[in-house]
Write a protein that holds these residues in place. Structure first.
Motif, PDB file in Angstrom:
ATOM      1  N   LYS A   1      -5.699   0.169   8.289  1.00 33.37           N
ATOM      2  CA  LYS A   1      -5.365   0.920   7.077  1.00 33.37           C
ATOM      3  C   LYS A   1      -4.903   2.275   7.538  1.00 33.37           C
ATOM      4  O   LYS A   1      -5.015   2.601   8.705  1.00 33.37           O
ATOM      5  CB  LYS A   1      -6.584   1.071   6.189  1.00 33.37           C
TER       6      LYS A   1
ATOM      7  N   LYS B   1      -3.808  -2.654  -6.825  1.00 31.88           N
ATOM      8  CA  LYS B   1      -3.079  -2.512  -5.552  1.00 31.88           C
ATOM      9  C   LYS B   1      -2.757  -1.047  -5.301  1.00 31.88           C
ATOM     10  O   LYS B   1      -1.795  -0.724  -4.589  1.00 31.88           O
ATOM     11  CB  LYS B   1      -1.778  -3.331  -5.584  1.00 31.88           C
TER      12      LYS B   1
ATOM     13  N   LEU C   1       3.552  -3.119   1.133  1.00 35.90           N
ATOM     14  CA  LEU C   1       3.894  -3.657   2.452  1.00 35.90           C
ATOM     15  C   LEU C   1       4.172  -5.157   2.408  1.00 35.90           C
ATOM     16  O   LEU C   1       4.766  -5.695   3.337  1.00 35.90           O
ATOM     17  CB  LEU C   1       2.799  -3.304   3.466  1.00 35.90           C
TER      18      LEU C   1
ATOM     19  N   ASN D   1       5.248   2.240  -0.672  1.00 32.30           N
ATOM     20  CA  ASN D   1       5.899   0.936  -0.618  1.00 32.30           C
ATOM     21  C   ASN D   1       4.865  -0.171  -0.438  1.00 32.30           C
ATOM     22  O   ASN D   1       3.981  -0.077   0.412  1.00 32.30           O
ATOM     23  CB  ASN D   1       6.886   0.927   0.559  1.00 32.30           C
TER      24      ASN D   1
HETATM   25  C1  LIG Z   1      12.786  -5.055   4.976  1.00 32.49           C
HETATM   26  C2  LIG Z   1      12.283  -5.125   3.603  1.00 32.49           C
HETATM   27  C3  LIG Z   1      12.396  -3.915   2.768  1.00 32.49           C
HETATM   28  C4  LIG Z   1      11.748  -4.109   1.465  1.00 32.49           C
HETATM   29  C5  LIG Z   1      12.049  -3.116   0.379  1.00 32.49           C
HETATM   30  C6  LIG Z   1      11.936  -1.703   0.755  1.00 32.49           C
HETATM   31  C7  LIG Z   1      12.089  -0.790  -0.384  1.00 32.49           C
HETATM   32  C8  LIG Z   1      12.046   0.653  -0.036  1.00 32.49           C
HETATM   33  C9  LIG Z   1      11.027   1.074   0.968  1.00 32.49           C
HETATM   34  C10 LIG Z   1      10.937   2.531   1.090  1.00 32.49           C
HETATM   35  C11 LIG Z   1      10.142   2.984   2.285  1.00 32.49           C
HETATM   36  C12 LIG Z   1       8.804   3.410   1.858  1.00 32.49           C
HETATM   37  C13 LIG Z   1       7.876   3.735   2.739  1.00 32.49           C
HETATM   38  C14 LIG Z   1       6.471   4.006   2.353  1.00 32.49           C
HETATM   39  O1  LIG Z   1       6.092   4.147   1.225  1.00 32.49           O
HETATM   40  S1  LIG Z   1       5.393   4.094   3.662  1.00 32.49           S
HETATM   41  C15 LIG Z   1       3.798   3.962   2.957  1.00 32.49           C
HETATM   42  C16 LIG Z   1       3.354   2.544   2.800  1.00 32.49           C
HETATM   43  N1  LIG Z   1       1.988   2.499   2.358  1.00 32.49           N
HETATM   44  C17 LIG Z   1       0.948   2.264   3.160  1.00 32.49           C
HETATM   45  O2  LIG Z   1       1.083   2.087   4.348  1.00 32.49           O
HETATM   46  C18 LIG Z   1      -0.416   2.209   2.515  1.00 32.49           C
HETATM   47  C19 LIG Z   1      -1.165   0.969   2.900  1.00 32.49           C
HETATM   48  N2  LIG Z   1      -2.455   0.952   2.246  1.00 32.49           N
HETATM   49  C20 LIG Z   1      -3.594   1.470   2.789  1.00 32.49           C
HETATM   50  O3  LIG Z   1      -3.581   1.993   3.869  1.00 32.49           O
HETATM   51  C21 LIG Z   1      -4.837   1.397   1.972  1.00 32.49           C
HETATM   52  O4  LIG Z   1      -4.729   0.319   1.082  1.00 32.49           O
HETATM   53  C22 LIG Z   1      -5.103   2.705   1.157  1.00 32.49           C
HETATM   54  C23 LIG Z   1      -5.472   3.828   2.132  1.00 32.49           C
HETATM   55  C24 LIG Z   1      -3.866   3.099   0.329  1.00 32.49           C
HETATM   56  C25 LIG Z   1      -6.275   2.479   0.183  1.00 32.49           C
HETATM   57  O5  LIG Z   1      -7.405   2.002   0.904  1.00 32.49           O
HETATM   58  P1  LIG Z   1      -8.718   1.532   0.074  1.00 32.49           P
HETATM   59  O6  LIG Z   1      -9.708   1.062   1.086  1.00 32.49           O
HETATM   60  O7  LIG Z   1      -9.133   2.583  -0.877  1.00 32.49           O
HETATM   61  O8  LIG Z   1      -8.202   0.313  -0.824  1.00 32.49           O
HETATM   62  P2  LIG Z   1      -7.719  -1.133  -0.339  1.00 32.49           P
HETATM   63  O9  LIG Z   1      -7.026  -1.047   0.969  1.00 32.49           O
HETATM   64  O10 LIG Z   1      -8.847  -2.103  -0.453  1.00 32.49           O
HETATM   65  O11 LIG Z   1      -6.573  -1.456  -1.432  1.00 32.49           O
HETATM   66  C26 LIG Z   1      -6.841  -2.201  -2.601  1.00 32.49           C
HETATM   67  C27 LIG Z   1      -5.825  -3.324  -2.665  1.00 32.49           C
HETATM   68  O12 LIG Z   1      -4.510  -2.748  -2.728  1.00 32.49           O
HETATM   69  C28 LIG Z   1      -3.706  -3.275  -1.672  1.00 32.49           C
HETATM   70  N3  LIG Z   1      -2.757  -2.228  -1.251  1.00 32.49           N
HETATM   71  C29 LIG Z   1      -2.970  -0.928  -1.205  1.00 32.49           C
HETATM   72  N4  LIG Z   1      -1.866  -0.292  -0.779  1.00 32.49           N
HETATM   73  C30 LIG Z   1      -0.959  -1.237  -0.538  1.00 32.49           C
HETATM   74  C31 LIG Z   1       0.387  -1.203  -0.071  1.00 32.49           C
HETATM   75  N5  LIG Z   1       1.026  -0.058   0.199  1.00 32.49           N
HETATM   76  N6  LIG Z   1       1.052  -2.363   0.056  1.00 32.49           N
HETATM   77  C32 LIG Z   1       0.459  -3.535  -0.250  1.00 32.49           C
HETATM   78  N7  LIG Z   1      -0.835  -3.645  -0.705  1.00 32.49           N
HETATM   79  C33 LIG Z   1      -1.511  -2.484  -0.849  1.00 32.49           C
HETATM   80  C34 LIG Z   1      -4.705  -3.631  -0.596  1.00 32.49           C
HETATM   81  O13 LIG Z   1      -4.139  -4.578   0.275  1.00 32.49           O
HETATM   82  C35 LIG Z   1      -5.838  -4.190  -1.421  1.00 32.49           C
HETATM   83  O14 LIG Z   1      -5.444  -5.484  -1.830  1.00 32.49           O
HETATM   84  P3  LIG Z   1      -6.524  -6.682  -1.906  1.00 32.49           P
HETATM   85  O15 LIG Z   1      -7.561  -6.213  -2.888  1.00 32.49           O
HETATM   86  O16 LIG Z   1      -5.748  -7.851  -2.362  1.00 32.49           O
HETATM   87  O17 LIG Z   1      -7.053  -6.821  -0.517  1.00 32.49           O
END
Ligand SMILES: CCCCCCCCCCC/C=C/C(=O)SCCNC(=O)CCNC(=O)[C@H](O)C(C)(C)COP(=O)(O)OP(=O)(O)OC[C@H]1O[C@@H](n2cnc3c(N)ncnc32)[C@H](O)[C@@H]1OP(=O)(O)O
Length: 395
Positions: free
Chosen positions: A394, A161, A203, A201
Motif C-alpha cells: 500500500k 474503494k 489501479l 486512479n
Molecule cells: C494502462 C491503463 C491506463 C488506464 C487508465 C488511466 C487513466 C488515467 C490515469 C491517471 C494517472 C493517475 C495516477 C494516480 O492517481 S497515482 C495514485 C494511485 N493510487 C494509489 O496508488 C492508492 C492505492 N491505495 C492504497 O494505497 C490504499 O488503498 C490507501 C492508502 C488509499 C487506503 O488504505 P486503507 O488501508 O485505508 O484502505 P484499503 O486499502 O483497505 O482500501 C479499501 C478498498 O479500496 C480499494 N482501493 C483503495 N484505493 C484504491 C485504488 N487507488 N485503486 C484500486 N482500489 C483501491 C482497496 O483495494 C480496498 O479494496 P477491497 O476492500 O476490495 O480490498
C-alpha cells in the motif's frame, strides 16, 4: 523488458482481478416510480407524442431515463453490444437501458407514462416555481450529483474503494462537468463520500487488457487521461474542491486547475508517482512549481512527500483549512454566500484569470499523457501495480 513479457504480467494482473471480484460496483438503479401497472399501448403512444411537445428541455438525465424506458418498453432488455469507452453519448444511453435489467415491458411502459406525466405538470406550471431543492440527478453510477442554491455538487461515490477513479468514473465526471458548464448553477463543487476525498486512479484500471494488447490499453488510457484533464482546463465556472479527507494521485494534481480548495484538517495530499513507476499528470508538472515553487513541487512530485492540510495550505495548494468537526458547516455556509454572486461576472473573471494559460496547459496535458502512455508499459509501473493488486503493498 520485452513487450511480450509485460503482456504476460499484465495478464496475470487481470487474473488477480478476476479473483478479487468484489472490486466490481453494483449495477446502476434508475429510480423511476412503479405505480399500479396497466398503461395501455395507447397511453404509451400518447406519452411518446407528449414528450415532443414539452415546453421545457427536461435535461440530459431525464432524457436518458426516457430513452431507456422507451427501449425497454418497445424492445425489452438491452440487446445491443456495449459501445466503446470513448463513445460517451451512446455509452451513457446503453448504460441507462442496460441498467433496467429484466424490467418487464409493461412496467417500463407504465414508468414511461408516469415520468412523462410528471414532466408535463412541471413543464406546464409557471416558470417562477423553483425546482425542488437538492434533487439528486439520476443516471450516474459512480457519482452523486445534486443541485441546490445555484451550486452543482459532484460527489465521488465509491466510498468502499476510497473513491478510486475507475474508467467509468472518469467518463461520468466528464459528462457531469459538461452538464454543469451548461446548467444554471454559478459554481461547481467536487467532494468525496466517506472518509476519503479520493485514492486516485483505480489501479484495477490496468487490468482489463483489450484484444489489441497492453499497447492499445496504454494508448486508450492516455486518450482518456488527456480528455479528462482537458475538461478541467476548459471548465468555465468557478470550480471548488471540498477535500473532506485524504487525496491521492490524480485527485491531488488536478487541484492546481481548481479555483478554490477547501480542506478538512484530516485531509492529506499525496502524489506517490515515483513509487508507482509513474510520472506527474493533471498539468501538475507546470502548476505545482508555479503554485509552491520548484523545491516543494519536487518533494511532492518526484519524492512523493505526503503533505498535511496545513502544509498544503502553507504551500498555496489549499485555499483554507477547517477543523474537521465544523468543516461541512463552515464550508457550505461560505459557498452558499459565494453562489449568490453574479454568475456572469464570476465567469468572465475566471476567463480573464485563466485564459492566457489555457493553450499552454493543453500542451502540457498532452505531453504528460503521452509520457505516461510509455510509463504504463514499464517494468517499474507493472511491478508496482501487481504489488498493490496482490495486496502486498500500500502507499
Ligand atoms: C494502462 C491503463 C491506463 C488506464 C487508465 C488511466 C487513466 C488515467 C490515469 C491517471 C494517472 C493517475 C495516477 C494516480 O492517481 S497515482 C495514485 C494511485 N493510487 C494509489 O496508488 C492508492 C492505492 N491505495 C492504497 O494505497 C490504499 O488503498 C490507501 C492508502 C488509499 C487506503 O488504505 P486503507 O488501508 O485505508 O484502505 P484499503 O486499502 O483497505 O482500501 C479499501 C478498498 O479500496 C480499494 N482501493 C483503495 N484505493 C484504491 C485504488 N487507488 N485503486 C484500486 N482500489 C483501491 C482497496 O483495494 C480496498 O479494496 P477491497 O476492500 O476490495 O480490498
Amino acid at each position: 523488458m520485452a513487450v511480450v513479457g509485460l503482456s504476460g504480467r499484465l495478464a496475470r494482473c487481470y487474473c488477480l482481478r478476476a479473483v478479487r471480484s468484489s472490486l466490481r460496483v453494483p449495477a446502476l438503479q434508475l429510480h423511476v416510480s412503479k405505480t399500479a401497472m396497466g398503461a395501455s399501448q395507447k397511453d404509451f403512444e400518447s406519452a411518446v407524442n407528449q414528450v415532443k411537445l414539452l415546453k421545457k428541455d427536461p435535461g440530459n438525465e431525464v432524457k436518458l431515463k426516457l430513452y431507456a424506458l422507451y427501449k425497454q418498453a418497445t424492445e425489452g432488455p438491452c440487446n445491443t453490444p456495449k459501445p466503446g469507452l470513448f463513445d460517451l453519448i451512446n455509452k451513457a444511453k446503453w448504460d441507462a437501458w442496460n441498467a433496467l435489467g429484466d424490467l418487464p415491458k409493461e412496467t417500463a411502459r407504465q414508468n414511461y407514462v408516469d415520468l412523462v406525466s410528471g414532466l408535463r405538470s412541471s413543464s406546464d406550471s409557471s416558470s417562477q416555481v423553483k425546482p425542488e431543492a437538492d434533487k439528486k440527478q439520476a443516471g450516474y453510477e459512480t457519482l452523486v450529483i445534486t443541485s441546490e442554491d445555484h451550486i452543482t455538487k459532484i460527489m465521488l461515490n465509491r466510498p468502499a474503494k476510497k473513491n478510486a477513479l475507475n474508467t467509468q468514473m472518469y467518463q461520468e465526471i466528464m459528462l457531469a462537468l459538461e452538464a454543469a458548464s451548461k446548467d444554471d448553477s454559478t459554481i461547481t463543487v467536487f467532494t468525496g463520500s466517506g472518509d476519503y476525498y479520493s485514492s486516485g486512479n483505480d489501479l484495477t484500471n490496468f487490468t482489463d487488457i483489450p484484444p489489441g494488447g497492453v499497447e492499445e490499453k496504454a494508448k486508450n488510457g492516455a486518450i482518456l487521461l488527456r480528455d479528462f484533464v482537458d475538461c478541467f482546463i476548459d471548465f468555465p465556472k468557478p470550480l471548488v474542491a471540498v477535500v473532506n479527507g485524504p487525496a491521492v494521485g490524480i485527485s491531488v494534481t488536478v487541484l492546481g486547475l481548481f479555483d478554490l480548495v477547501y480542506a478538512s484538517d484530516r485531509a492529506t495530499f499525496h502524489t506517490p508517482f515515483s513509487h508507482l513507476g509513474q510520472t506527474p499528470e493533471g498539468c501538475s508538472s507546470y502548476t505545482f512549481p508555479k503554485i509552491m515553487g520548484l523545491a516543494k513541487a519536487v518533494e511532492m512530485l518526484i519524492f512523493g512527500k505526503k503533505l498535511t492540510a496545513g502544509e498544503a495550505y502553507a504551500q498555496g495548494l489549499v485555499t483554507e483549512v477547517f477543523p474537521d468537526s465544523t468543516f461541512e458547516k463552515e464550508v457550505w455556509t461560505r459557498l452558499k454566500a459565494y453562489s449568490k454572486l453574479p454568475r456572469n461576472a464570476m465567469r468572465i473573471s475566471k476567463q480573464i484569470i485563466r485564459n492566457h494559460e489555457k493553450e499552454k496547459l493543453h500542451a502540457i496535458n498532452a505531453e504528460e499523457s503521452s509520457i505516461l502512455q510509455e510509463r504504463w508499459l514499464s517494468d517499474e509501473c507493472v511491478n508496482a501495480v501487481m504489488n498493490f493488486l496482490s495486496q502486498k503493498a500500500k502507499l
